[in-house]
Design a protein around this motif. Structure first.
Motif, PDB file in Angstrom:
ATOM      1  N   UNK A 284       0.824  -1.197   0.000  1.00 50.24           N
ATOM      2  CA  UNK A 284       0.000   0.000   0.000  1.00 50.24           C
ATOM      3  C   UNK A 284       0.864   1.255   0.000  1.00 50.24           C
ATOM      4  N   UNK A 285       0.503   2.196  -0.862  1.00 48.02           N
ATOM      5  CA  UNK A 285       1.228   3.457  -1.046  1.00 48.02           C
ATOM      6  C   UNK A 285       2.609   3.274  -1.669  1.00 48.02           C
ATOM      7  N   UNK A 286       2.914   2.050  -2.106  1.00 45.31           N
ATOM      8  CA  UNK A 286       4.163   1.813  -2.819  1.00 45.31           C
ATOM      9  C   UNK A 286       4.005   2.266  -4.263  1.00 45.31           C
ATOM     10  N   UNK A 287       5.144   2.512  -4.922  1.00 45.29           N
ATOM     11  CA  UNK A 287       5.074   3.059  -6.273  1.00 45.29           C
ATOM     12  C   UNK A 287       5.819   2.191  -7.273  1.00 45.29           C
ATOM     13  N   UNK A 288       5.342   2.240  -8.481  1.00 46.48           N
ATOM     14  CA  UNK A 288       6.028   1.665  -9.627  1.00 46.48           C
ATOM     15  C   UNK A 288       5.993   2.690 -10.744  1.00 46.48           C
ATOM     16  N   UNK A 289       6.733   2.438 -11.803  1.00 47.37           N
ATOM     17  CA  UNK A 289       6.731   3.323 -12.964  1.00 47.37           C
ATOM     18  C   UNK A 289       5.850   2.724 -14.054  1.00 47.37           C
ATOM     19  N   UNK A 290       4.918   3.510 -14.572  1.00 47.09           N
ATOM     20  CA  UNK A 290       3.969   3.057 -15.589  1.00 47.09           C
ATOM     21  C   UNK A 290       4.696   2.727 -16.888  1.00 47.09           C
ATOM     22  N   UNK A 291       4.377   1.565 -17.460  1.00 43.49           N
ATOM     23  CA  UNK A 291       4.907   1.180 -18.767  1.00 43.49           C
ATOM     24  C   UNK A 291       3.796   1.145 -19.800  1.00 43.49           C
ATOM     25  N   UNK A 292       2.683   0.437 -19.488  1.00 44.78           N
ATOM     26  CA  UNK A 292       1.574   0.324 -20.432  1.00 44.78           C
ATOM     27  C   UNK A 292       0.322  -0.119 -19.692  1.00 44.78           C
ATOM     28  N   UNK A 293      -0.797  -0.115 -20.381  1.00 43.82           N
ATOM     29  CA  UNK A 293      -2.063  -0.579 -19.804  1.00 43.82           C
ATOM     30  C   UNK A 293      -2.676  -1.608 -20.739  1.00 43.82           C
ATOM     31  N   UNK A 294      -3.210  -2.696 -20.176  1.00 45.86           N
ATOM     32  CA  UNK A 294      -3.784  -3.759 -20.991  1.00 45.86           C
ATOM     33  C   UNK A 294      -4.914  -4.450 -20.244  1.00 45.86           C
ATOM     34  N   UNK A 295      -6.117  -4.305 -20.747  1.00 44.63           N
ATOM     35  CA  UNK A 295      -7.290  -5.016 -20.208  1.00 44.63           C
ATOM     36  C   UNK A 295      -7.453  -4.862 -18.699  1.00 44.63           C
ATOM     37  N   UNK A 296      -7.345  -3.618 -18.224  1.00 40.36           N
ATOM     38  CA  UNK A 296      -7.550  -3.367 -16.798  1.00 40.36           C
ATOM     39  C   UNK A 296      -6.352  -3.679 -15.936  1.00 40.36           C
ATOM     40  N   UNK A 297      -5.185  -3.833 -16.546  1.00 36.12           N
ATOM     41  CA  UNK A 297      -3.938  -4.081 -15.803  1.00 36.12           C
ATOM     42  C   UNK A 297      -2.891  -3.049 -16.214  1.00 36.12           C
ATOM     43  N   UNK A 298      -2.082  -2.629 -15.247  1.00 29.45           N
ATOM     44  CA  UNK A 298      -0.958  -1.748 -15.543  1.00 29.45           C
ATOM     45  C   UNK A 298       0.322  -2.570 -15.555  1.00 29.45           C
ATOM     46  N   UNK A 299       1.100  -2.399 -16.612  1.00 23.53           N
ATOM     47  CA  UNK A 299       2.445  -2.971 -16.592  1.00 23.53           C
ATOM     48  C   UNK A 299       3.357  -1.920 -15.971  1.00 23.53           C
ATOM     49  N   UNK A 300       4.100  -2.339 -14.984  1.00 27.65           N
ATOM     50  CA  UNK A 300       4.951  -1.399 -14.256  1.00 27.65           C
ATOM     51  C   UNK A 300       6.322  -2.009 -14.006  1.00 27.65           C
ATOM     52  N   UNK A 301       7.228  -1.133 -13.582  1.00 24.55           N
ATOM     53  CA  UNK A 301       8.522  -1.578 -13.092  1.00 24.55           C
ATOM     54  C   UNK A 301       8.746  -0.910 -11.747  1.00 24.55           C
ATOM     55  N   UNK A 302       9.186  -1.683 -10.775  1.00 23.07           N
ATOM     56  CA  UNK A 302       9.371  -1.162  -9.419  1.00 23.07           C
ATOM     57  C   UNK A 302      10.357  -2.034  -8.676  1.00 23.07           C
ATOM     58  N   UNK A 303      11.345  -1.417  -8.066  1.00 22.54           N
ATOM     59  CA  UNK A 303      12.363  -2.209  -7.401  1.00 22.54           C
ATOM     60  C   UNK A 303      12.995  -3.153  -8.394  1.00 22.54           C
ATOM     61  N   UNK A 304      13.068  -4.411  -8.059  1.00 21.29           N
ATOM     62  CA  UNK A 304      13.635  -5.423  -8.939  1.00 21.29           C
ATOM     63  C   UNK A 304      12.555  -6.285  -9.594  1.00 21.29           C
ATOM     64  N   UNK A 305      11.368  -5.720  -9.737  1.00 23.86           N
ATOM     65  CA  UNK A 305      10.241  -6.462 -10.290  1.00 23.86           C
ATOM     66  C   UNK A 305       9.646  -5.691 -11.465  1.00 23.86           C
ATOM     67  N   UNK A 306       9.351  -6.408 -12.549  1.00 17.52           N
ATOM     68  CA  UNK A 306       8.609  -5.843 -13.670  1.00 17.52           C
ATOM     69  C   UNK A 306       7.458  -6.789 -13.993  1.00 17.52           C
ATOM     70  N   UNK A 307       6.256  -6.252 -14.040  1.00 20.81           N
ATOM     71  CA  UNK A 307       5.108  -7.110 -14.299  1.00 20.81           C
ATOM     72  C   UNK A 307       3.826  -6.317 -14.304  1.00 20.81           C
ATOM     73  N   UNK A 308       2.726  -6.968 -13.947  1.00 22.35           N
ATOM     74  CA  UNK A 308       1.394  -6.379 -14.076  1.00 22.35           C
ATOM     75  C   UNK A 308       0.674  -6.325 -12.725  1.00 22.35           C
ATOM     76  N   UNK A 309       0.035  -5.178 -12.491  1.00 22.67           N
ATOM     77  CA  UNK A 309      -0.821  -5.009 -11.308  1.00 22.67           C
ATOM     78  C   UNK A 309      -2.219  -4.659 -11.783  1.00 22.67           C
ATOM     79  N   UNK A 310      -3.210  -5.103 -11.046  1.00 25.41           N
ATOM     80  CA  UNK A 310      -4.590  -4.831 -11.403  1.00 25.41           C
ATOM     81  C   UNK A 310      -4.889  -3.343 -11.206  1.00 25.41           C
ATOM     82  N   UNK A 311      -5.384  -2.700 -12.248  1.00 29.18           N
ATOM     83  CA  UNK A 311      -5.605  -1.257 -12.216  1.00 29.18           C
ATOM     84  C   UNK A 311      -6.616  -0.845 -11.154  1.00 29.18           C
ATOM     85  N   UNK A 312      -7.540  -1.746 -10.785  1.00 29.06           N
ATOM     86  CA  UNK A 312      -8.555  -1.430  -9.774  1.00 29.06           C
ATOM     87  C   UNK A 312      -7.933  -1.062  -8.437  1.00 29.06           C
ATOM     88  N   UNK A 313      -6.725  -1.511  -8.194  1.00 31.73           N
ATOM     89  CA  UNK A 313      -6.101  -1.318  -6.893  1.00 31.73           C
ATOM     90  C   UNK A 313      -4.976  -0.287  -6.919  1.00 31.73           C
TER      91      UNK A 313
END
Length: 403
Positions: free
Chosen positions: A120-149
């Motif tokens: 909660x309140x953590x941040x990632x950098x926006x890469x793209x959006x696809x079907x209600x998901x954000x692709x992001x990069x944050x720390x040592x992780x790159x992947x998808x988070x549900x946009x609803x959250x």
């Protein structure tokens, strides 16, 4: 806990700050315990050459960097353009808004592999959006988070200002904190090299900071300025953190047991206690681990003794980190003589409601020991010496547990 603070030295703030390629994916999870992994975007203003407010002009700048920054000579770096650039960066953030964390997944689907967690309140950098998901990069992780959250774009700007913490790290041996933003103003306090102070306001050449004696001003010539955000934690990092925390707890408990065996009365008697002031008021210690309660009870013996800048004597005088360091030394545990460094010791406690006696309560430029019941014992300042205060008398930056 791991503090993943990223800092980058730049001559001016530019929109060309390049984030390292890292990532996230996630759907909301409500049952896992929260942790705080600090890190994120770093900004650092160029150093000046005014030596008036420094007790020494010999200093070095230690730089950490997950972020890369372009040092563009000749670009105007006035405060307006810096603010615009910062807001532009904030619009590109994806900020989790959940009770605890969201999972970072390998694909934009709940069927995707869990790569890590965005708290909660953590941040990632926006890469793209696809079907209600954000692709992001944050720390040592790159992947998808549900946009609803999560939020991004304009919605992220104000939240970023609230959840990000802006710090000034002292780069000279001793720095004066002044009552007004002027070298002619009276001195409120002094802070040592490497201290991290929470920034409250900025004017040309000066930043307003929060110190134990109150709010004051320090020259930008002797600090590195950066913003900290919490970033994602990968599965591997979480496993490594938990393993490290358990090892540190074991080490601290073994050290305390060894110290107790060497001196059976060590929790109540050392050479420093022979002249300890008897507190005029008795204070009750809350419940918690036996080791933490013993630390709190031992520390309370020194209430009424003096505060001395740079000191470590529990009877003749100590500053805030010197007091904490010397109290824990009695239990065989070695802590740094630095309130900034104390923010990384042991492991994080999730919220004041979970604090126990013996925990380190970290503030801007200050550290104290929690005794329970909403109170701390600390070497406050020259006027008050070692005292007991309410834990929430200032904004808490971190809570760390040693045992």
């Amino acid at each position: 806990m791991i503090r993943k603070v990223t800092k980058a030295a730049v001559g001016v703030l530019t929109a060309s700050l390049a984030f390292s390629t890292l990532g996230i994916t996630a759907d909301a999870e409500e049952n896992a315990s929260s942790v705080f992994i600090s890190g994120g975007v770093g900004f650092m203003l160029a150093q000046g050459n005014n030596k008036t407010d420094s007790l020494t002009s010999n200093y070095s700048m230690q730089l950490e960097g997950i972020l890369e920054a372009s040092d563009l000579d000749g670009i105007e770096s006035d405060e307006r353009s810096a603010e615009d650039t910062e807001e532009e960066l904030y619009r590109n953030l994806v900020i989790a808004q959940v009770r605890k964390y969201v999972n970072v997944r390998s694909i934009p689907s709940e069927e995707g592999e869990i790569l890590g967690k965005l708290y909660n309140n953590s941040v990632g950098t926006f890469i793209s959006e696809e079907n209600g998901w954000y692709q992001i990069t944050s720390g040592n992780v790159t992947g998808y988070v549900k946009a609803d959250y999560c939020v991004t774009g304009d919605d992220a700007v104000e939240i970023a200002k609230q959840v990000g913490k802006r710090f000034a790290t002292v780069t000279t041996q001793t720095l004066f904190v002044r009552k007004e933003p002027s070298t002619q103003a009276s001195i409120l306090s002094m802070v040592p090299e490497a201290e991290e102070l929470l920034i409250l306001d900025e004017v040309e050449g000066w930043v307003q900071v929060d110190v134990e004696e109150g709010t004051g001003w320090i020259s930008k010539d002797y600090v590195e300025i950066h913003s900290e955000f919490v970033q994602a934690e990968s599965k591997e990092e979480e496993a490594a953190r938990l393993k490290k925390e358990e090892a540190e707890r074991k080490k601290a408990r073994e050290a305390a047991a060894k110290a107790a065996a060497a001196s059976p009365n060590s929790s109540s008697q050392t050479s420093d206690t022979t002249s300890a002031a008897a507190p005029a008021t008795s204070y009750s210690v809350g419940s918690g681990s036996a080791e933490g309660v013993a630390v709190a009870e031992y520390a309370l013996q020194f209430v009424g003794n003096p505060y001395v800048y740079g000191g470590t004597s529990l009877t003749k005088g100590a500053d805030c980190s010197g007091f904490v360091m010397s109290v824990y030394a009695n239990f065989g545990v070695s802590l740094p003589h630095s309130s900034a460094a104390d923010r990384t010791q042991g492991y994080a406690v999730d919220g004041l409601e979970n604090a126990q006696p013996g925990d380190l309560i970290c503030y801007s430029g200050h550290v104290a020991l929690y005794i329970g019941n909403g109170q701390i014992v600390h070497a406050s300042n020259k006027r008050t010496g070692i005292i007991v205060s309410n834990v929430d008398y200032r904004k808490i930056l971190a809570i760390r547990r040693i045992f």
